[in-house]
Design an enzyme around this catalytic site. Structure first.
Site, PDB file in Angstrom:
ATOM      1  N   SER A 138       3.824  -2.159  10.255  1.00  0.00           N
ATOM      2  CA  SER A 138       5.279  -2.181  10.465  1.00  0.00           C
ATOM      3  C   SER A 138       5.919  -3.530  10.096  1.00  0.00           C
ATOM      4  O   SER A 138       6.853  -3.966  10.771  1.00  0.00           O
ATOM      5  CB  SER A 138       5.634  -1.775  11.895  1.00  0.00           C
ATOM      6  N   LYS A 166       0.074   4.268  -0.246  1.00  0.00           N
ATOM      7  CA  LYS A 166      -0.564   5.448   0.360  1.00  0.00           C
ATOM      8  C   LYS A 166      -0.354   6.657  -0.557  1.00  0.00           C
ATOM      9  O   LYS A 166      -0.314   6.485  -1.778  1.00  0.00           O
ATOM     10  CB  LYS A 166      -0.038   5.652   1.786  1.00  0.00           C
ATOM     11  N   GLU A 218      -5.091  -4.962  10.601  1.00  0.00           N
ATOM     12  CA  GLU A 218      -4.057  -3.953  10.804  1.00  0.00           C
ATOM     13  C   GLU A 218      -4.317  -3.226  12.125  1.00  0.00           C
ATOM     14  O   GLU A 218      -5.121  -2.277  12.163  1.00  0.00           O
ATOM     15  CB  GLU A 218      -4.065  -2.934   9.655  1.00  0.00           C
ATOM     16  N   HIS A 256      -9.269   1.000   5.106  1.00  0.00           N
ATOM     17  CA  HIS A 256      -7.984   1.249   5.755  1.00  0.00           C
ATOM     18  C   HIS A 256      -8.174   2.191   6.943  1.00  0.00           C
ATOM     19  O   HIS A 256      -8.997   3.108   6.890  1.00  0.00           O
ATOM     20  CB  HIS A 256      -6.985   1.840   4.749  1.00  0.00           C
ATOM     21  N   ASN A 296       0.870  -1.184   0.000  1.00  0.00           N
ATOM     22  CA  ASN A 296       0.000   0.000   0.000  1.00  0.00           C
ATOM     23  C   ASN A 296       0.903   1.229   0.000  1.00  0.00           C
ATOM     24  O   ASN A 296       1.495   1.565   1.025  1.00  0.00           O
ATOM     25  CB  ASN A 296      -0.897  -0.040   1.242  1.00  0.00           C
ATOM     26  N   GLY A 332       2.786   2.338  10.813  1.00  0.00           N
ATOM     27  CA  GLY A 332       3.715   3.445  10.654  1.00  0.00           C
ATOM     28  C   GLY A 332       4.432   3.829  11.930  1.00  0.00           C
ATOM     29  O   GLY A 332       5.082   4.871  12.001  1.00  0.00           O
ATOM     30  N   GLU A 368      -6.575   4.642   7.924  1.00  0.00           N
ATOM     31  CA  GLU A 368      -6.407   6.073   7.617  1.00  0.00           C
ATOM     32  C   GLU A 368      -7.675   6.633   6.975  1.00  0.00           C
ATOM     33  O   GLU A 368      -8.028   7.794   7.202  1.00  0.00           O
ATOM     34  CB  GLU A 368      -5.172   6.260   6.718  1.00  0.00           C
TER      35      GLU A 368
HETATM   36  P1  13P Z   1       3.343   0.376   7.669  1.00  0.00           P
HETATM   37  O1  13P Z   1       3.872  -0.910   7.071  1.00  0.00           O
HETATM   38  O2  13P Z   1       4.055   1.594   7.174  1.00  0.00           O
HETATM   39  O3  13P Z   1       3.231   0.300   9.156  1.00  0.00           O
HETATM   40  O4  13P Z   1       1.823   0.543   7.123  1.00  0.00           O
HETATM   41  C1  13P Z   1       0.957  -0.517   7.220  1.00  0.00           C
HETATM   42  C2  13P Z   1      -0.267  -0.173   6.458  1.00  0.00           C
HETATM   43  O5  13P Z   1      -0.995   0.720   6.816  1.00  0.00           O
HETATM   44  C3  13P Z   1      -0.550  -0.938   5.227  1.00  0.00           C
HETATM   45  O6  13P Z   1      -1.825  -0.656   4.749  1.00  0.00           O
END
Ligand code: 13P
Length: 249
Positions: free
Chosen positions: A212, A11, A166, A94, A9, A172, A96
């Protein structure tokens, strides 16, 4: 049995030329693997990414879509539009999108229905926040997210659903769920599906872990029996890191 999947992803990262560079690197580094490998670039780069990966096993997927198929929804992108540029899979739910764009279970349920109606596969994301885990409510929260957004689906619809657990506190942050924490939750998710539907269906669903995942922790997480792959954020922006994670499956 169920598919192994590693999805990146991206983003809101990578413009058109950076996307072309990363895809060239990914093509070079792509190993022989039994896993499905996917990348989710931003909307503006989906068509170029799809075209440049047409001879590659790497699938290009979208990060989001609107629940309506067309209409007066300024700034939005629909399932038929995605399909028209070669995209057959979409990430929905997601954290976010939930946190910054107010997407709730009811809206996500409508998005899932629209995706399925348009013959798209869905990578459905969900997971508890740190506060939930501190209050020992993580199982309740996760079961609620699944029930509210997905448990209206018919059994046959689930062949188009991939789940991505997740935990928000691990996204992150550099803080990963331990392999045991991931396994415990993935087993719970599978049992929740088995209780709502049946064991055969539950055993057929790929459940990815996200939060992560890096080259140095991927193998341990992926070795858990109910973890069927990963949804990778930061580490998917570097071809060597992403492909090291693909190799770890
Ligand atoms: P990270 O791997 O940067 O923690 O992000 C995970 C994520 O949100 C994948 O959709």
């Amino acid at each position: 049995m169920r598919n192994k999947i590693v999805a990146g992803n991206w983003k809101m990262n990578k413009d058109l030329s950076a996307t072309a560079d990363l895809i060239a690197d990914l093509k070079r580094a792509m190993p022989e693997t039994e896993a499905e490998v996917m990348i989710a670039p931003p909307f503006t780069n989906l068509y170029n990414a799809f075209e440049s990966l047409s001879q590659s096993p790497i699938e290009v997927v979208a990060q989001n879509m609107h629940q309506a198929e067309s209409g007066a929804y300024t700034g939005e992108v629909s399932a038929p539009m995605l399909k028209s540029v070669g995209i057959n899979t979409v990430i929905l739910g997601h954290s976010e999108r939930r946190a910054y764009f107010g997407e709730d279970d009811k809206l996500l349920s409508a998005k899932v229905d629209t995706a399925l109606k348009n013959d798209m596969r869905v990578i459905f994301c969900f997971g508890e926040e740190l506060e939930d885990r501190k209050k020992e409510k993580e199982f309740e929260v996760v079961a609620g997210q699944l029930k509210n957004a997905l448990f209206h689906l018919k059994k046959e619809d689930w062949s188009s659903i991939v789940l991505a657990y997740e935990p928000v506190w691990a996204i992150g942050t550099g803080e990963t769920a331990s392999p045991e924490q991931a396994q415990e939750m993935h087993a719970f998710i599978r049992k929740t599906i088995a209780d709502a539907y049946d064991q055969e269906l539950a055993d057929s669903i790929s459940i990815l872990y996200g939060g992560s995942v890096k080259p140095n922790n991927a193998a341990e997480i992926f070795s858990q029996p109910d973890v069927d792959g990963g949804l990778i954020g930061g580490a998917s922006l570097n071809a060597d890191d992403f492909m090291a994670i693909v190799k770890a499956i």
